[in-house]
Design a protein around this motif. Structure first.
Motif, mmCIF file in Angstrom:
data_model
loop_
_atom_site.group_PDB
_atom_site.id
_atom_site.type_symbol
_atom_site.label_atom_id
_atom_site.label_comp_id
_atom_site.label_asym_id
_atom_site.label_seq_id
_atom_site.Cartn_x
_atom_site.Cartn_y
_atom_site.Cartn_z
ATOM 1 N N THR A 65 0.987 -1.066 0.008
ATOM 2 C CA THR A 65 -0.053 0.023 0.071
ATOM 3 C C THR A 65 0.880 1.252 -0.038
ATOM 4 O O THR A 65 1.969 1.140 0.300
ATOM 5 N N ALA A 92 1.734 4.252 4.688
ATOM 6 C CA ALA A 92 2.610 3.927 5.730
ATOM 7 C C ALA A 92 2.102 4.259 6.892
ATOM 8 O O ALA A 92 2.784 5.133 7.887
ATOM 9 N N SER A 132 0.604 3.145 10.846
ATOM 10 C CA SER A 132 0.565 2.195 11.799
ATOM 11 C C SER A 132 -0.547 1.462 12.066
ATOM 12 O O SER A 132 -0.709 0.596 12.343
ATOM 13 N N ARG A 184 -1.237 -0.858 9.327
ATOM 14 C CA ARG A 184 -0.248 -1.977 9.175
ATOM 15 C C ARG A 184 -0.829 -2.882 10.419
ATOM 16 O O ARG A 184 -1.179 -4.218 10.325
ATOM 17 N N GLU A 185 -1.411 -2.346 11.682
ATOM 18 C CA GLU A 185 -2.364 -3.231 12.635
ATOM 19 C C GLU A 185 -3.487 -3.906 12.105
ATOM 20 O O GLU A 185 -3.679 -5.118 12.451
ATOM 21 N N CYS A 230 -3.843 -4.930 8.899
ATOM 22 C CA CYS A 230 -3.500 -5.883 8.078
ATOM 23 C C CYS A 230 -3.235 -7.140 9.008
ATOM 24 O O CYS A 230 -3.588 -8.144 8.639
ATOM 25 N N LEU A 231 -2.410 -6.861 10.009
ATOM 26 C CA LEU A 231 -1.782 -8.171 10.915
ATOM 27 C C LEU A 231 -3.355 -8.750 11.606
ATOM 28 O O LEU A 231 -3.198 -9.884 11.552
ATOM 29 N N ASP A 236 2.732 -9.412 6.887
ATOM 30 C CA ASP A 236 3.525 -8.101 6.977
ATOM 31 C C ASP A 236 2.838 -7.087 5.946
ATOM 32 O O ASP A 236 1.903 -7.192 5.457
ATOM 33 N N TYR A 237 3.692 -6.058 5.760
ATOM 34 C CA TYR A 237 3.378 -4.736 5.079
ATOM 35 C C TYR A 237 4.383 -4.096 4.459
ATOM 36 O O TYR A 237 5.461 -3.996 4.975
ATOM 37 N N THR A 247 5.567 -1.061 1.698
ATOM 38 C CA THR A 247 4.731 0.506 0.997
ATOM 39 C C THR A 247 5.153 0.494 -0.259
ATOM 40 O O THR A 247 6.327 -0.090 -0.725
ATOM 41 N N THR A 292 11.937 -8.570 3.056
ATOM 42 C CA THR A 292 10.620 -9.003 3.647
ATOM 43 C C THR A 292 9.990 -10.465 3.178
ATOM 44 O O THR A 292 9.671 -11.386 3.861
#
Length: 130
Positions: free
Chosen positions: A91, A94, A96, A99-100, A102-103, A109-110, A112, A123
């Motif tokens: 994506t 960026a 947080s 990202r959270e 997604c997890l 993982d993530y 950018t 990664t």
């Protein structure tokens, strides 16, 4: 066992799919085995794959029409065949909290966009044990 890592790329932008594919396949360890233009297309293609052709990892764009990366991940996690399939979000955001999210949805993982090749390879190595 194949001599390369099988990768699926899910992104609604044809240009992004081409760029990421070229970055990956410039390294002979990687082979893109599935391209999908949205989450619905990805789910439909995955359901048809025999077990020995399932990708080793999925690079999943988050914002796509028809079915976004968030919902596609939630749906694919309902199929036990794909429990251990690493899904890496891609994506431009960026943040947080993204990202959270997604997890929590089942991604591992993530990264950018624009995708930096070194970060992409790092990664992939982390989640594929290389």
């Amino acid at each position: 066992m194949s001599s390369f890592i099988r990768i699926a790329i899910v992104d609604d932008q044809p240009g992004n799919r081409i760029i990421i594919r070229k970055k990956l396949e410039s390294n002979t360890s990687f082979k893109v085995v599935l391209l999908a233009e949205n989450g619905r297309d990805f789910l439909d293609k995955m359901k048809l794959l025999p077990s020995d052709q399932i990708p080793d990892v999925v690079l999943m764009d988050l914002e796509m029409p028809h079915l976004d990366g968030h919902q596609a991940t939630i749906e694919i996690r309902k199929d036990a065949r794909f429990d251990k399939l690493p899904i890496i979000a891609m994506t431009a955001h960026a943040l947080s909290e993204i990202r959270e999210r997604c997890l929590q949805e089942g991604m591992q993982d993530y990264i950018t966009k624009p995708v930096d090749p070194d970060k992409l390879y790092g990664t992939l190595a982390r989640w594929l044990g290389h």
